[in-house]
Scaffold this motif. Structure first.
Motif, PDB file in Angstrom:
ATOM      1  N   PRO A 340       0.815  -1.221   0.000  1.00  0.00           N
ATOM      2  CA  PRO A 340       0.000   0.000   0.000  1.00  0.00           C
ATOM      3  C   PRO A 340       0.849   1.271   0.000  1.00  0.00           C
ATOM      4  CG  PRO A 340       0.037  -0.943   2.194  1.00  0.00           C
ATOM      5  CD  PRO A 340       0.780  -1.908   1.314  1.00  0.00           C
ATOM      6  N   VAL A 341       1.527   1.504  -1.109  1.00  0.00           N
ATOM      7  CA  VAL A 341       2.458   2.634  -1.194  1.00  0.00           C
ATOM      8  C   VAL A 341       1.753   3.977  -1.058  1.00  0.00           C
ATOM      9  CG1 VAL A 341       4.206   1.409  -2.533  1.00  0.00           C
ATOM     10  CG2 VAL A 341       2.304   2.511  -3.717  1.00  0.00           C
ATOM     11  N   GLU A 342       0.442   4.002  -1.294  1.00  0.00           N
ATOM     12  CA  GLU A 342      -0.295   5.263  -1.161  1.00  0.00           C
ATOM     13  C   GLU A 342      -0.340   5.740   0.291  1.00  0.00           C
ATOM     14  OE1 GLU A 342      -3.244   1.849  -0.979  1.00  0.00           O
ATOM     15  OE2 GLU A 342      -1.485   2.416  -2.182  1.00  0.00           O
ATOM     16  N   ASP A 343       0.007   4.865   1.241  1.00  0.00           N
ATOM     17  CA  ASP A 343       0.032   5.255   2.652  1.00  0.00           C
ATOM     18  C   ASP A 343       1.309   5.990   3.037  1.00  0.00           C
ATOM     19  OD1 ASP A 343      -2.427   4.053   2.963  1.00  0.00           O
ATOM     20  OD2 ASP A 343      -1.631   2.195   3.813  1.00  0.00           O
ATOM     21  N   ILE A 344       2.312   5.995   2.172  1.00  0.00           N
ATOM     22  CA  ILE A 344       3.578   6.669   2.469  1.00  0.00           C
ATOM     23  C   ILE A 344       3.359   8.179   2.506  1.00  0.00           C
ATOM     24  CG2 ILE A 344       5.935   7.079   1.647  1.00  0.00           C
ATOM     25  CD1 ILE A 344       5.836   4.296   0.371  1.00  0.00           C
ATOM     26  N   THR A 345       3.888   8.841   3.528  1.00  0.00           N
ATOM     27  CA  THR A 345       3.725  10.286   3.673  1.00  0.00           C
ATOM     28  C   THR A 345       5.079  10.979   3.558  1.00  0.00           C
ATOM     29  OG1 THR A 345       3.861  10.049   6.070  1.00  0.00           O
ATOM     30  CG2 THR A 345       1.664  10.051   5.090  1.00  0.00           C
ATOM     31  N   ALA A 346       5.745  10.756   2.426  1.00  0.00           N
ATOM     32  CA  ALA A 346       7.071  11.315   2.179  1.00  0.00           C
ATOM     33  C   ALA A 346       7.322  11.297   0.680  1.00  0.00           C
ATOM     34  CB  ALA A 346       8.137  10.480   2.899  1.00  0.00           C
ATOM     35  N   PRO A 347       8.284  12.077   0.189  1.00  0.00           N
ATOM     36  CA  PRO A 347       8.653  11.961  -1.224  1.00  0.00           C
ATOM     37  C   PRO A 347       9.199  10.572  -1.517  1.00  0.00           C
ATOM     38  CG  PRO A 347      10.211  13.351  -0.048  1.00  0.00           C
ATOM     39  CD  PRO A 347       9.078  13.112   0.879  1.00  0.00           C
ATOM     40  N   VAL A 348       8.809  10.028  -2.663  1.00  0.00           N
ATOM     41  CA  VAL A 348       9.231   8.685  -3.070  1.00  0.00           C
ATOM     42  C   VAL A 348       9.931   8.795  -4.428  1.00  0.00           C
ATOM     43  CG1 VAL A 348       8.488   6.344  -3.641  1.00  0.00           C
ATOM     44  CG2 VAL A 348       7.286   7.637  -1.861  1.00  0.00           C
ATOM     45  N   LEU A 349      11.105   8.183  -4.530  1.00  0.00           N
ATOM     46  CA  LEU A 349      11.805   8.075  -5.808  1.00  0.00           C
ATOM     47  C   LEU A 349      11.869   6.603  -6.191  1.00  0.00           C
ATOM     48  CD1 LEU A 349      13.569   9.147  -8.164  1.00  0.00           C
ATOM     49  CD2 LEU A 349      15.561   8.811  -6.658  1.00  0.00           C
ATOM     50  N   LEU A 350      11.286   6.274  -7.341  1.00  0.00           N
ATOM     51  CA  LEU A 350      11.363   4.924  -7.889  1.00  0.00           C
ATOM     52  C   LEU A 350      12.244   4.970  -9.130  1.00  0.00           C
ATOM     53  CD1 LEU A 350       7.562   3.954  -7.729  1.00  0.00           C
ATOM     54  CD2 LEU A 350       9.305   3.646  -5.951  1.00  0.00           C
ATOM     55  N   THR A 351      13.162   4.021  -9.251  1.00  0.00           N
ATOM     56  CA  THR A 351      14.027   3.959 -10.433  1.00  0.00           C
ATOM     57  C   THR A 351      13.960   2.553 -11.022  1.00  0.00           C
ATOM     58  OG1 THR A 351      16.079   3.254  -9.326  1.00  0.00           O
ATOM     59  CG2 THR A 351      15.574   5.609  -9.307  1.00  0.00           C
ATOM     60  N   SER A 352      14.056   2.462 -12.350  1.00  0.00           N
ATOM     61  CA  SER A 352      13.903   1.149 -12.984  1.00  0.00           C
ATOM     62  C   SER A 352      14.636   1.111 -14.315  1.00  0.00           C
ATOM     63  CB  SER A 352      12.420   0.825 -13.199  1.00  0.00           C
ATOM     64  OG  SER A 352      11.792   1.818 -13.995  1.00  0.00           O
ATOM     65  N   GLY A 353      14.931  -0.106 -14.765  1.00  0.00           N
ATOM     66  CA  GLY A 353      15.550  -0.339 -16.061  1.00  0.00           C
ATOM     67  C   GLY A 353      14.611  -1.120 -16.957  1.00  0.00           C
ATOM     68  N   GLY A 354      14.394  -0.625 -18.163  1.00  0.00           N
ATOM     69  CA  GLY A 354      13.443  -1.265 -19.069  1.00  0.00           C
ATOM     70  C   GLY A 354      13.891  -2.618 -19.577  1.00  0.00           C
ATOM     71  N   ASP A 355      15.195  -2.926 -19.464  1.00  0.00           N
ATOM     72  CA  ASP A 355      15.697  -4.234 -19.879  1.00  0.00           C
ATOM     73  C   ASP A 355      16.139  -5.045 -18.671  1.00  0.00           C
ATOM     74  OD1 ASP A 355      16.361  -6.220 -21.775  1.00  0.00           O
ATOM     75  OD2 ASP A 355      18.462  -5.578 -21.781  1.00  0.00           O
ATOM     76  N   ASP A 356      15.468  -4.840 -17.547  1.00  0.00           N
ATOM     77  CA  ASP A 356      15.755  -5.567 -16.302  1.00  0.00           C
ATOM     78  C   ASP A 356      15.558  -7.061 -16.532  1.00  0.00           C
ATOM     79  OD1 ASP A 356      15.764  -6.644 -13.703  1.00  0.00           O
ATOM     80  OD2 ASP A 356      14.859  -4.847 -12.852  1.00  0.00           O
ATOM     81  N   GLY A 357      16.609  -7.852 -16.326  1.00  0.00           N
ATOM     82  CA  GLY A 357      16.504  -9.289 -16.523  1.00  0.00           C
ATOM     83  C   GLY A 357      16.061 -10.044 -15.295  1.00  0.00           C
ATOM     84  N   VAL A 358      16.063  -9.387 -14.134  1.00  0.00           N
ATOM     85  CA  VAL A 358      15.724 -10.070 -12.878  1.00  0.00           C
ATOM     86  C   VAL A 358      14.221 -10.084 -12.643  1.00  0.00           C
ATOM     87  CG1 VAL A 358      16.040 -10.062 -10.376  1.00  0.00           C
ATOM     88  CG2 VAL A 358      17.967  -9.525 -11.889  1.00  0.00           C
ATOM     89  N   TRP A 359      13.605  -8.912 -12.710  1.00  0.00           N
ATOM     90  CA  TRP A 359      12.143  -8.824 -12.660  1.00  0.00           C
ATOM     91  C   TRP A 359      11.707  -7.558 -13.405  1.00  0.00           C
ATOM     92  CZ3 TRP A 359      11.204  -8.557  -6.613  1.00  0.00           C
ATOM     93  CH2 TRP A 359      11.711  -7.360  -6.103  1.00  0.00           C
ATOM     94  N   PRO A 360      10.436  -7.456 -13.760  1.00  0.00           N
ATOM     95  CA  PRO A 360       9.989  -6.320 -14.585  1.00  0.00           C
ATOM     96  C   PRO A 360       9.844  -5.054 -13.753  1.00  0.00           C
ATOM     97  CG  PRO A 360       8.138  -7.771 -14.115  1.00  0.00           C
ATOM     98  CD  PRO A 360       9.354  -8.441 -13.545  1.00  0.00           C
TER      99      PRO A 360
END
Length: 445
Positions: A340-360
């Motif tokens: 339930p990430v909508e419960d977080i009350t702080a700035p959130v930075l998510l980073t990702s790689g489009g060719d991630d081989g481990v998980w999407p």
């Protein structure tokens, strides 16, 4: 994903200097942070001279990591790697850090993550013309300041190390979580963040004495206790701390921050998940056991599809299995396993790689960000995606990214991604991470 704590065997500084009127390498700034931009210039060449500029460094196992660029001197007889285009070698195009991230072992063998956990990275530089080395130099890049002060935790039940900046403090606190490799998180990353003015607790949550042996049924309360311990330290401003996690540690970070929102003032999740997953497939009975517990009960998770066991030492991409699990799950299963990430009350930075081989991680981060946006999060949260990058999009910038097959327990995971894109992603996300953590300073002020 993997982080090692051993110190590099340093090269001798002060290689033979060229004659004043001959070719020479000017590299700097010497002794600056590994995160700072570097400039390498070769002077004293003839205009149009084709040269090979190379770099090499020795890792903790005594292995030489090497890189090179094929370049042409400009009309003044100079080659400036901030603007000169490499047409061959270990990287191509214009990239001032190309000689650093493109380093690799000559025979491409599997090895621990290169140059991690170091106090210093000392790189030998050289210039070859017609197969002969005509100039040499060296450049030291600092990862951990000499007066950084890691302190082993003495709190019963908690395992980790506290990294403090130079000076008397207090400083904003940051909880750092590693991934599926287990043990203590990358000490180089922890020290580098400490050098930026944060008190960093590198927390182990499995794979160390007195902790679960595998990523199986790790209590949410364990991470929350560590965050409270950090916030109450006299060296730490508070009461809110930041949390940074990578891969499975990113899953844990989002789970912690959504479980006790008032505790966390900044959240960074590199290659995250929006749902809870079971223990890794390498653990016996993993598909029936959650990675996490709350109040002694398994946190609901999405089961992974059954498949053949990967062959040891044979790199395997696992991202499709995670995507299939989400696609096959019913609405109820996805809802109960969702963090339930909508419960977080702080700035959130998510980073990702489009060719991630481990998980999407791109799709997982997109779903998490959609939930945050739908809730009207007012804290400036954002998602940075790098389409050609692989799994390791967070960590220490300007380290080699050429190796994408990473041992995790008895298997070798293919992390995916173009090494140049992954290196660029790490540089970008490090700067963005500091921006998010500065929210802690603003809150304390």
């Amino acid at each position: 994903m993997i982080a090692l704590g051993s110190v590099l065997a340093l090269l001798a500084v002060g290689c033979s200097a060229p004659a004043p009127d001959g070719p020479q390498i000017i590299a700097g700034p010497d002794g600056a942070s590994i995160a700072e931009p570097v400039r390498i210039v070769v002077d004293g060449l003839a205009p149009g001279d084709p040269v090979r500029v190379w770099a090499r460094a020795n890792d903790r196992m005594g292995q030489w990591w090497e890189s090179s660029a094929e370049l042409t001197a400009d009309g003044t007889g100079s080659v400036d790697l901030t603007s000169a285009e490499s047409t061959g070698g270990t990287y191509q195009g214009v990239d001032p850090a190309g000689l650093f991230w493109s380093m690799r072992l000559p025979d491409d063998r599997a090895a621990p993550v290169p140059l991690a956990g170091a106090d210093d990275v000392v790189v030998e530089l050289g210039v070859d013309r017609d197969g002969t080395t005509i100039a040499r130099s060296s450049l030291r890049r600092e990862v951990r300041a000499p007066d950084a002060r890691p302190i082993a935790m003495a709190e019963p039940g908690l395992v980790g190390d506290l990294y403090l900046p130079a000076g008397s403090g207090p400083w904003p606190g940051v909880l750092l979580l590693g991934g599926a490799e287990g043990g203590r998180p990358d000490p180089a990353y922890a020290a580098l963040l400490a050098n930026q003015g944060f008190a960093v607790l590198g927390l182990a949550y499995f794979g160390e004495p007195r902790l679960p042996t595998t990523l199986t049924r790790v209590p949410v309360e364990y991470g929350l206790s560590a965050a409270r311990w950090l916030a109450e330290r006299p060296e730490v401003t508070g009461p809110r701390v930041g949390v940074i996690g990578s891969s499975r540690g990113a899953e844990y970070a989002l789970l912690l921050a959504s479980s006790e929102p008032d505790r966390f003032g900044a959240v960074v999740a590199h290659a995250p998940s929006d749902v809870v997953w079971p223990a890794p497939a390498t653990v016996p009975g993993a598909r029936r056991v959650s990675s996490w517990t709350r109040e002694g009960e398994d946190v609901p998770f999405l089961p992974l599809p059954a498949g053949e066991e990967p062959a040891p030492e044979q790199p395997v991409r696992t991202a499709a299995s995670y995507a299939e699990a989400v696609e096959d799950a019913g609405r109820w299963a996805r809802t109960t396993a969702r963090i339930p990430v909508e419960d977080i009350t702080a700035p959130v930075l998510l980073t990702s790689g489009g060719d991630d081989g481990v998980w999407p991680s791109t799709a997982q981060a997109q779903r998490a960000m959609a939930a945050i946006d739908a809730a009207g999060n007012p804290f400036g949260s954002r998602h940075l995606d790098f389409p050609s990058a692989g799994h390791p999009v967070g960590g220490v910038p300007n380290m080699p990214t050429s190796r994408t097959a990473v041992p995790v327990g008895p298997v070798v995971l293919e992390t995916g991604g173009n090494p140049a894109a992954t290196a660029g992603a790490v540089r970008h996300t490090f700067a963005a991470t500091l921006d998010v953590l500065h929210a802690l300073t603003a809150a304390d002020g």
